[in-house]
Design a protein around this motif. Structure first.
Motif, PDB file in Angstrom:
ATOM      1  N   GLU A  72       0.835  -1.206   0.000  1.00  0.00           N
ATOM      2  CA  GLU A  72       0.000   0.000   0.000  1.00  0.00           C
ATOM      3  C   GLU A  72       0.867   1.252   0.000  1.00  0.00           C
ATOM      4  O   GLU A  72       1.878   1.317   0.661  1.00  0.00           O
ATOM      5  CB  GLU A  72      -0.923  -0.010   1.223  1.00  0.00           C
ATOM      6  CG  GLU A  72      -1.942   1.076   1.234  1.00  0.00           C
ATOM      7  CD  GLU A  72      -2.838   1.057   0.006  1.00  0.00           C
ATOM      8  OE1 GLU A  72      -2.966   2.117  -0.614  1.00  0.00           O
ATOM      9  OE2 GLU A  72      -3.389   0.003  -0.325  1.00  0.00           O
ATOM     10  N   LYS A  74      -0.794   4.634  -0.074  1.00  0.00           N
ATOM     11  CA  LYS A  74      -1.540   5.796   0.406  1.00  0.00           C
ATOM     12  C   LYS A  74      -1.478   5.882   1.928  1.00  0.00           C
ATOM     13  O   LYS A  74      -1.837   4.933   2.624  1.00  0.00           O
ATOM     14  CB  LYS A  74      -2.997   5.699  -0.041  1.00  0.00           C
ATOM     15  CG  LYS A  74      -3.161   5.692  -1.542  1.00  0.00           C
ATOM     16  CD  LYS A  74      -4.619   5.507  -1.913  1.00  0.00           C
ATOM     17  CE  LYS A  74      -4.756   5.419  -3.432  1.00  0.00           C
ATOM     18  NZ  LYS A  74      -6.133   5.124  -3.816  1.00  0.00           N
ATOM     19  N   GLN A  76      -3.320   7.407   4.111  1.00  0.00           N
ATOM     20  CA  GLN A  76      -4.610   7.262   4.784  1.00  0.00           C
ATOM     21  C   GLN A  76      -4.978   5.783   4.925  1.00  0.00           C
ATOM     22  O   GLN A  76      -5.462   5.345   5.953  1.00  0.00           O
ATOM     23  CB  GLN A  76      -5.676   8.013   3.997  1.00  0.00           C
ATOM     24  CG  GLN A  76      -6.937   8.243   4.764  1.00  0.00           C
ATOM     25  CD  GLN A  76      -7.870   9.177   4.006  1.00  0.00           C
ATOM     26  OE1 GLN A  76      -7.701   9.390   2.814  1.00  0.00           O
ATOM     27  NE2 GLN A  76      -8.844   9.721   4.693  1.00  0.00           N
ATOM     28  N   ARG A  77      -4.719   5.041   3.889  1.00  0.00           N
ATOM     29  CA  ARG A  77      -5.018   3.607   3.916  1.00  0.00           C
ATOM     30  C   ARG A  77      -4.036   2.856   4.822  1.00  0.00           C
ATOM     31  O   ARG A  77      -4.409   1.882   5.475  1.00  0.00           O
ATOM     32  CB  ARG A  77      -4.968   3.069   2.502  1.00  0.00           C
ATOM     33  CG  ARG A  77      -5.447   1.686   2.446  1.00  0.00           C
ATOM     34  CD  ARG A  77      -6.218   1.389   1.253  1.00  0.00           C
ATOM     35  NE  ARG A  77      -6.100  -0.066   1.168  1.00  0.00           N
ATOM     36  CZ  ARG A  77      -7.062  -0.847   0.872  1.00  0.00           C
ATOM     37  NH1 ARG A  77      -8.199  -0.368   0.562  1.00  0.00           N
ATOM     38  NH2 ARG A  77      -6.897  -2.144   0.849  1.00  0.00           N
ATOM     39  N   LYS A  80      -5.269   3.013   8.332  1.00  0.00           N
ATOM     40  CA  LYS A  80      -6.404   2.115   8.515  1.00  0.00           C
ATOM     41  C   LYS A  80      -5.926   0.669   8.708  1.00  0.00           C
ATOM     42  O   LYS A  80      -6.416  -0.037   9.593  1.00  0.00           O
ATOM     43  CB  LYS A  80      -7.320   2.211   7.298  1.00  0.00           C
ATOM     44  CG  LYS A  80      -8.645   1.552   7.456  1.00  0.00           C
ATOM     45  CD  LYS A  80      -9.465   1.780   6.191  1.00  0.00           C
ATOM     46  CE  LYS A  80     -10.930   1.777   6.501  1.00  0.00           C
ATOM     47  NZ  LYS A  80     -11.746   2.050   5.334  1.00  0.00           N
TER      48      LYS A  80
END
Length: 101
Positions: A72, A74, A76-77, A80
């Motif tokens: 990943e 990003k 923001q991800r 999470k």
């Protein structure tokens, strides 16, 4: 097996250290990591071998999350995924503490 027991001090520890030093002489990082992993699992399963399923499950889940994090990009991800991983780890620890372990 306790850290201050004779079986640990005169059995497990010398075998582990000697195996580690031999694997380092071969200069194969995978062999060294494999040896230490096997020794860790043996130590963990010494008290009750049924606990190996718990730690192997934890290893597999954390490895899957690590691969997810590496794939990943990003931010923001990423946050999470980390939150989910922390929640999963805490849930597993809660199960271990409240279960029959």
């Amino acid at each position: 097996m306790l850290f201050n027991s004779y079986i640990f001090i005169f059995g497990f520890l010398p075998v582990t250290v000697i195996g580690f030093l031999i694997s380092r002489q071969v200069e194969n990082k995978s062999l060294t990591l494999g040896w230490l992993t096997l020794c860790s699992l043996f130590f963990y399963g010494w008290w009750k071998w049924e606990f190996l399923a718990l730690i192997l499950t934890s290893i597999a889940i954390n490895l899957a999350f690590a691969k997810l994090l590496l794939a990943e990009g990003k931010p923001q991800r990423l946050r999470k995924i980390v939150r989910i991983q922390v929640l999963e780890t805490q849930s597993q620890q809660g199960f271990q503490n409240r279960g029959e372990f």
